[in-house]
Design a protein around this motif. Structure first.
Motif, PDB file in Angstrom:
ATOM      1  N   LYS A 264       1.007  -1.268  -0.120  1.00  0.00           N
ATOM      2  CA  LYS A 264      -0.136   0.135  -0.056  1.00  0.00           C
ATOM      3  C   LYS A 264       0.879   1.388  -0.025  1.00  0.00           C
ATOM      4  CE  LYS A 264      -3.079   1.579   2.804  1.00  0.00           C
ATOM      5  NZ  LYS A 264      -4.339   1.820   4.062  1.00  0.00           N
ATOM      6  N   PHE A 265       1.926   1.233  -0.546  1.00  0.00           N
ATOM      7  CA  PHE A 265       2.918   2.258  -1.224  1.00  0.00           C
ATOM      8  C   PHE A 265       3.572   2.772   0.135  1.00  0.00           C
ATOM      9  CE2 PHE A 265       0.122   2.061  -4.751  1.00  0.00           C
ATOM     10  CZ  PHE A 265       1.210   2.257  -5.721  1.00  0.00           C
ATOM     11  N   ASP A 266       3.962   1.872   1.146  1.00  0.00           N
ATOM     12  CA  ASP A 266       4.747   2.163   2.226  1.00  0.00           C
ATOM     13  C   ASP A 266       6.062   1.595   1.671  1.00  0.00           C
ATOM     14  OD1 ASP A 266       2.956   3.262   4.141  1.00  0.00           O
ATOM     15  OD2 ASP A 266       2.266   1.256   4.937  1.00  0.00           O
ATOM     16  N   VAL A 267       6.942   2.530   1.839  1.00  0.00           N
ATOM     17  CA  VAL A 267       8.361   2.253   1.331  1.00  0.00           C
ATOM     18  C   VAL A 267       9.076   1.564   2.258  1.00  0.00           C
ATOM     19  CG1 VAL A 267      10.890   3.316   0.664  1.00  0.00           C
ATOM     20  CG2 VAL A 267       8.516   4.239  -0.411  1.00  0.00           C
ATOM     21  N   ALA A 268       9.768   0.234   1.882  1.00  0.00           N
ATOM     22  CA  ALA A 268      10.596  -0.342   3.088  1.00  0.00           C
ATOM     23  C   ALA A 268      11.686   0.402   3.435  1.00  0.00           C
ATOM     24  CB  ALA A 268      11.057  -1.769   2.528  1.00  0.00           C
ATOM     25  N   LYS A 269      12.104   0.778   4.612  1.00  0.00           N
ATOM     26  CA  LYS A 269      13.018   1.360   5.350  1.00  0.00           C
ATOM     27  C   LYS A 269      14.453   0.613   5.134  1.00  0.00           C
ATOM     28  CE  LYS A 269      10.466   3.979   8.575  1.00  0.00           C
ATOM     29  NZ  LYS A 269      10.410   4.451   9.897  1.00  0.00           N
ATOM     30  N   ASN A 270      14.134  -0.923   5.205  1.00  0.00           N
ATOM     31  CA  ASN A 270      15.470  -1.641   5.142  1.00  0.00           C
ATOM     32  C   ASN A 270      14.859  -2.561   3.945  1.00  0.00           C
ATOM     33  OD1 ASN A 270      15.004  -1.215   8.385  1.00  0.00           O
ATOM     34  ND2 ASN A 270      17.068  -0.652   7.481  1.00  0.00           N
ATOM     35  N   PRO A 271      15.102  -2.073   2.704  1.00  0.00           N
ATOM     36  CA  PRO A 271      14.950  -3.102   1.645  1.00  0.00           C
ATOM     37  C   PRO A 271      15.831  -4.349   1.161  1.00  0.00           C
ATOM     38  CG  PRO A 271      15.925  -1.182   0.680  1.00  0.00           C
ATOM     39  CD  PRO A 271      15.686  -0.976   2.181  1.00  0.00           C
TER      40      PRO A 271
END
Length: 312
Positions: free
Chosen positions: A185-192
């Motif tokens: 839901k368009f939350d960007v992963a802080k630790n991809p």
């Protein structure tokens, strides 16, 4: 527009592709506007995401009708290249992802058509030529995985300093990013997760080769960004748009460094300083300081990704 070389079926498909791709972009624009209004957790936002999923499914169905139809894919690709050549040739990636303009509609279509063509082409190759094709294709795929890993880190850094629009523009043109964005839901992963090493290992490449390939591609991206940054002087920095683009370029530089080892970064730092000294750049102190600051943030930035690889 030049429609003369299209059959009736191709003409209709072009219109359908344009319509659905525009609808997808409009959904992205709506989501961004809702986020600006702090409504990312609202019912309306969820409804737009569901609508986006529906449009993406319809888009997939349209492209599936083209599978292995090389003649039709070629004709439609040529149509878009002929009609939108100027817009594509004069593109500015960082300006575009900030503005998320209508040129992205054509870029998305051409990207998906090209993928269709390559996927189908691989299935038509003679058995004796298959290994050569796989080798070439794997090289392109490795570059794609490295770029996606850089973009994931790029998004993580940018989101931390509240540059949110680019997650929508990058999701729109990179299907892998889009899949992740819609799922979360368009939350960007802080630790991809960084995945290029796994891709190399699956394709039976030694880790030394994987690291060397990643270095080559990262250096290519690095040189592009440095050249892009050094073309501006202090006078150009009075322009607010250029300032915004430069911030993104600096973040992208930081994301590249995450994938490089200390030795390579030290070499690049030395080469950069030599280049600045030899060319006697004038009125570029702010640009040079931005690049140097990117080097200074390497240790901290390396805590961003989770790097995964197979246990062999």
């Amino acid at each position: 527009m030049k429609y003369a070389n299209l059959s009736k079926d191709e003409y209709e498909l072009v219109n359908e592709l344009l319509n659905i791709t525009i609808k997808i972009k409009n959904s992205y624009d709506n989501l961004y506007q809702l986020e600006i209004k702090k409504q990312q957790q609202s019912k309306e936002y969820d409804e737009v995401v569901l609508k986006l999923k529906k449009y993406c499914k319809r888009e997939d169905e349209l492209y599936s009708t083209l599978k292995r139809n090389f003649s039709k894919i070629s004709n439609i690709l040529n149509f878009f290249k002929e009609n939108y050549e100027d817009k594509l040739e004069n593109s500015n990636f960082f300006k575009q992802i900030l503005e998320f303009d209508d040129s992205f509609v054509v870029i998305r279509i051409i990207t998906k058509l090209s993928k269709n063509y390559i996927d189908g082409f691989g299935k038509r190759i003679r058995t004796e030529d298959l290994e050569i094709f796989k080798s070439i294709n794997n090289s392109f795929e490795m570059k794609k995985f490295i770029l996606l890993d850089i973009l994931r880190c790029f998004l993580s850094i940018a989101t931390n300093i509240n540059i949110d629009k680019i997650k929508y523009s990058l999701g729109y043109i990179y299907s892998e990013i889009e899949e992740e964005m819609i799922k979360n839901k368009f939350d960007v992963a802080k630790n991809p997760y960084i995945s290029f090493k796994v891709f190399g290992q699956i394709n039976k490449l030694p880790m030394e080769i994987i690291n060397e390939i990643s270095k080559i591609y990262c250096l290519g991206f690095y040189n592009f960004i440095i050249n892009e940054m050094l073309k501006y002087d202090d006078e150009a920095l009075e322009n607010e748009k250029i300032k915004e683009e430069l911030v993104l370029k600096q973040i992208f530089l930081r994301a590249i460094f995450i994938l490089l080892d200390d030795e390579t970064i030290m070499e690049l730092n030395s080469i950069f300083h030599d280049r600045v000294d030899e060319n006697n750049f004038e009125n570029k102190d702010k640009i040079i300081e931005m690049v140097i600051n990117s080097y200074r943030k390497v240790k901290r930035d390396r805590s961003i990704p989770k790097i995964i690889s197979l246990k062999l």
